[in-house]
Design a protein around this motif. Structure first.
Motif, PDB file in Angstrom:
ATOM      1  N   UNK A 268       0.825  -1.219   0.000  1.00 30.35           N
ATOM      2  CA  UNK A 268       0.000   0.000   0.000  1.00 30.35           C
ATOM      3  C   UNK A 268       0.857   1.266   0.000  1.00 30.35           C
ATOM      4  N   UNK A 269       2.091   1.162  -0.511  1.00 33.12           N
ATOM      5  CA  UNK A 269       3.007   2.300  -0.388  1.00 33.12           C
ATOM      6  C   UNK A 269       2.561   3.504  -1.205  1.00 33.12           C
ATOM      7  N   UNK A 270       1.863   3.292  -2.318  1.00 33.69           N
ATOM      8  CA  UNK A 270       1.455   4.443  -3.135  1.00 33.69           C
ATOM      9  C   UNK A 270       0.454   5.320  -2.386  1.00 33.69           C
ATOM     10  N   UNK A 271      -0.493   4.694  -1.708  1.00 37.87           N
ATOM     11  CA  UNK A 271      -1.443   5.470  -0.909  1.00 37.87           C
ATOM     12  C   UNK A 271      -0.728   6.176   0.240  1.00 37.87           C
ATOM     13  N   UNK A 272       0.180   5.454   0.901  1.00 38.64           N
ATOM     14  CA  UNK A 272       0.927   6.056   2.006  1.00 38.64           C
ATOM     15  C   UNK A 272       1.798   7.207   1.522  1.00 38.64           C
ATOM     16  N   UNK A 273       2.449   7.025   0.402  1.00 39.58           N
ATOM     17  CA  UNK A 273       3.320   8.062  -0.143  1.00 39.58           C
ATOM     18  C   UNK A 273       2.521   9.320  -0.472  1.00 39.58           C
ATOM     19  N   UNK A 274       1.341   9.135  -1.089  1.00 40.34           N
ATOM     20  CA  UNK A 274       0.508  10.287  -1.429  1.00 40.34           C
ATOM     21  C   UNK A 274       0.080  11.037  -0.167  1.00 40.34           C
ATOM     22  N   UNK A 275      -0.305  10.292   0.869  1.00 45.00           N
ATOM     23  CA  UNK A 275      -0.714  10.911   2.125  1.00 45.00           C
ATOM     24  C   UNK A 275       0.448  11.670   2.772  1.00 45.00           C
ATOM     25  N   UNK A 276       1.605  11.046   2.801  1.00 44.35           N
ATOM     26  CA  UNK A 276       2.765  11.661   3.439  1.00 44.35           C
ATOM     27  C   UNK A 276       3.270  12.873   2.664  1.00 44.35           C
ATOM     28  N   UNK A 277       3.216  12.788   1.346  1.00 47.74           N
ATOM     29  CA  UNK A 277       3.616  13.952   0.532  1.00 47.74           C
ATOM     30  C   UNK A 277       2.697  15.124   0.815  1.00 47.74           C
ATOM     31  N   UNK A 278       1.406  14.843   1.009  1.00 47.53           N
ATOM     32  CA  UNK A 278       0.460  15.891   1.350  1.00 47.53           C
ATOM     33  C   UNK A 278       0.728  16.523   2.699  1.00 47.53           C
ATOM     34  N   UNK A 279       1.467  15.787   3.565  1.00 48.17           N
ATOM     35  CA  UNK A 279       1.841  16.317   4.876  1.00 48.17           C
ATOM     36  C   UNK A 279       3.155  17.072   4.836  1.00 48.17           C
ATOM     37  N   UNK A 280       3.766  17.117   3.639  1.00 48.38           N
ATOM     38  CA  UNK A 280       4.996  17.888   3.489  1.00 48.38           C
ATOM     39  C   UNK A 280       6.276  17.084   3.405  1.00 48.38           C
TER      40      UNK A 280
ATOM     41  N   UNK B 237       8.260   9.260  11.317  1.00 46.98           N
ATOM     42  CA  UNK B 237       8.254  10.667  11.728  1.00 46.98           C
ATOM     43  C   UNK B 237       6.860  11.123  12.140  1.00 46.98           C
ATOM     44  N   UNK B 238       5.860  10.669  11.415  1.00 49.78           N
ATOM     45  CA  UNK B 238       4.484  11.109  11.674  1.00 49.78           C
ATOM     46  C   UNK B 238       3.821  10.372  12.833  1.00 49.78           C
ATOM     47  N   UNK B 239       4.035   9.066  12.911  1.00 51.07           N
ATOM     48  CA  UNK B 239       3.239   8.234  13.825  1.00 51.07           C
ATOM     49  C   UNK B 239       4.050   7.550  14.916  1.00 51.07           C
ATOM     50  N   UNK B 240       5.354   7.750  14.940  1.00 51.22           N
ATOM     51  CA  UNK B 240       6.161   7.115  15.961  1.00 51.22           C
ATOM     52  C   UNK B 240       6.094   5.609  15.878  1.00 51.22           C
TER      53      UNK B 240
END
Length: 628
Positions: free
Chosen positions: A80-92, A109-112
């Motif tokens: 599921x890395x594409x969905x995760x990558x899109x979400x994380x890119x949106x977080x900067x 970094x985001x979720x510990x």
């Protein structure tokens, strides 16, 4: 995908010697023949051997976050890395590659420590947080990818395989007596143990933390097989469950096709791999090639009289290659133990290696049907416990009399073991008695040398906290809990990973996508084992996609007819392992008793195939692993 290794020190001012990590990496070269990567920082070092599958140009590891304070290496695939990558890119977050593994540092970094809960896939991860001076080790939910560690006086070493750790002279090689006993008692080494007291496995679904000499472990996920159905599930009909299985399997197969290189498949005559291949085809992703294993012994040939899917009208466009397992392949025992690192009381590792040899030369990715029997209850012991459980209310002393009926133990050793357990609630003891070595359960005091018996008696039992009787549930559920939490990672995925990665081949298992498994865990037991029809719900889900003949077939396990082969002329590796001189020199077993087992087995008096296989395995292991 690769092999990972490294070290973290108690003293954070120490930097690892590069040659030391390179030596560890070299032991994993077969897992990652394409590239290597290494990062050394004060307090820790991470090593990586790469099998290039996704992002062939820029996907080499280790990966770091933007400021270079967090580093990671990962063996496996994050589907599921594409969905995760899109979400994380949106977080900067900024990415420097198209690799699936790069999402890990940014998730952390985001979720510990909760980062691992967001991952869908198979993985073994090492992550170094240089600010916290903390090493994290994580393994996927079903232990598809391996990860070992050893705690020493200076810190912790880790590696995808034990060999990467054992090259370090600081790791002790004393035998773990409890692990030795479990090998014969269960047929495989249990829990987090290995045959070395100083080397341990990171358990499936576990996250370990190492900081300043202290180590802790938590379980981040567990399959709930004891939950009661909710109101919506109670309203579902068999047709509803069939549709759910069909759609969910297609979702899983689609995600597992993620690759920048061609994807092949293993194809047996049974329903599991046939379901994977026909689903690939239905999704428009015809496997580059399929590989099927046959045996030169007709009695053990899975394909004899059972043609594979590609042989049927309407499926002849599926490219198929037949691979033959021969009696002479017994000579591969040394290589099989070298890669498997632990022997078993079956010979499936040789069969898997032959298949991997044929496939790994041309392909890097293969889809397989492993996991279906655990998810849907396809093994013979599910049917057996259904027949035998009604006998458990009979007083134990009467059951003991029943199983002493002439010939019963030899003809039905699993059933005899099941009925011999005093407990009336089906659980781990019944599972162990049915699957273990019958000879060992009766005569373990005779098998080992006096020195080995002392080691075994002083061993600490394996941590089996994930295995339990499920209160108020059927024996089917209890056996499924033992299979899913216990045998799956120690046998099934262990064999699969070691045999495939021995040839730089990544084996993917769509039946073990954790979302798919969670959904299937809700299916009522009677739809998995309906009357005596195993995997009923999967067979119904595949109607219209597979020939009726394949849908009707019962499971036949893949493996070598080791017990039968041991009744003929023995190849050198076997005869040498069982010789009195070799047995005495190694010091594990009582040579006189082993010779008796061999005589009784070769004359056909008693089937000692499993215990002899385990003895041969330990003898070979002593030579190729312990003394490497």
């Amino acid at each position: 995908m690769c092999g990972i290794c490294g070290i973290a020190f108690n003293d954070h001012g120490i930097e690892a010697d590069e040659n030391r990590i390179q030596t560890m990496m070299e032991m994993l070269a077969h897992r990652g023949p394409d590239e290597e990567g290494l990062i050394i920082k004060p307090g820790a070092a991470l090593g990586f051997r790469r099998l290039s599958i996704i992002d062939l140009e820029t996907g080499n590891q280790p990966f770091s976050n933007e400021d270079g304070s967090i580093f990671t290496v990962c063996n496996g695939e994050i589907y599921n890395y594409k969905e995760l990558r899109s979400r994380l890119a949106g977080m900067g977050h900024r990415f420097r590659s198209r690799s699936d593994s790069e999402v890990i540092v940014h998730l952390y970094e985001e979720y510990g420590l909760d980062f691992v809960k967001h991952l869908q896939g198979m993985f073994a991860i090492a992550l170094w947080d240089s600010k916290k001076r903390e090493l994290l080790l994580a393994r996927d939910r079903f232990g598809i990818k391996p990860l070992h560690y050893a705690v020493t006086g200076e810190g912790i070493l880790f590696g995808s395989e034990q060999k990467a750790i054992l090259v370090d002279p600081s790791v002790e090689r004393d035998i773990d007596g409890a692990a030795m006993e479990s090998l014969f008692s269960f047929g495989f080494v249990t829990g987090d143990q290995t045959l070395f007291r100083g080397v341990r496995r990171v358990p499936p679904a576990a996250l370990m933390r190492f900081s300043r000499g202290q180590i802790s472990r938590e379980t981040y996920w567990q399959l709930d097989l004891g939950r009661e159905p909710d109101s919506s599930e109670q309203r579902m009909t068999e047709r509803d469950w069939v549709q759910m299985v069909r759609e969910s399997l297609a979702e899983s197969v689609k995600s597992h096709l993620m690759s920048d290189v061609p994807v092949a498949a293993w194809l047996s005559p049974g329903i599991d791999s046939s379901a994977i291949v026909t689903t690939m085809r239905r999704l428009g992703h015809m496997p580059a090639e399929t590989f099927s294993l046959r045996c030169d012994d007709p009695s053990a040939d899975e394909i004899a009289g059972n043609p594979v899917l590609s042989s049927f009208p309407g499926f002849k466009d599926i490219p198929n290659k037949l691979v033959t397992l021969k009696r002479s392949d017994l000579n591969l025992m040394g290589e099989a133990v070298w890669h498997g690192e632990e022997p078993f009381t079956s010979a499936t590792e040789i069969a898997s290696m032959i298949l991997s040899r044929a496939c790994g030369g041309d392909y890097k990715v293969v889809l397989t049907g492993e996991g279906s029997d655990e998810v849907f209850g396809g093994y013979s012991w599910y049917r057996a416990q259904k027949v035998l459980t009604p006998f458990l209310p009979i007083p134990h002393f009467l059951r003991e009399i029943m199983i002493k009926w002439p010939g019963f133990r030899n003809s039905h050793p699993g059933a005899a073991g099941f009925l011999s357990v005093p407990d009336r609630n089906v659980g781990l003891s019944h599972f162990q008695a049915m699957l273990g070595c019958p000879t060992y359960h009766r005569e373990k005091h005779l098998l080992f040398s006096s020195g080995m018996l002392e080691v075994i008696q002083n061993g600490e039992p394996a941590d089996l906290e994930r295995d339990h009787v499920i209160a108020g549930k059927s024996g089917f559920r209890s056996f499924q809990a033992c299979d899913m939490n216990y045998r799956l990672s120690n046998v099934i995925t262990h064999h699969l990973d070691r045999s495939s990665m021995s040839r730089g081949l990544e084996a993917r298992v769509p039946f073990l996508d954790h979302v798919f498994v969670e959904r299937c865990a809700r299916i009522p037991d009677h739809l998995k084992l309906k009357m005596m029809r195993e995997k009923h719900i999967l067979r119904e889900a595949m109607k219209g996609d597979l020939p009726a003949e394949i849908l009707r077939r019962r499971k036949r396990p893949m493996g070598a007819p080791f017990a039968k082969w041991l009744r003929g002329d023995l190849p050198e590796v076997v005869s040498d392992s069982l010789s009195s001189d070799s047995l005495s020199a190694a010091g594990y077993f009582n040579p006189l008793e082993v010779q008796r087992y061999l005589r009784e087995h070769q004359t056909g008096r008693v089937n000692h195939g499993r215990i002899l296989t385990g003895i041969i395995g330990i003898q070979v292991w002593d030579r190729v692993i312990r003394k490497m």
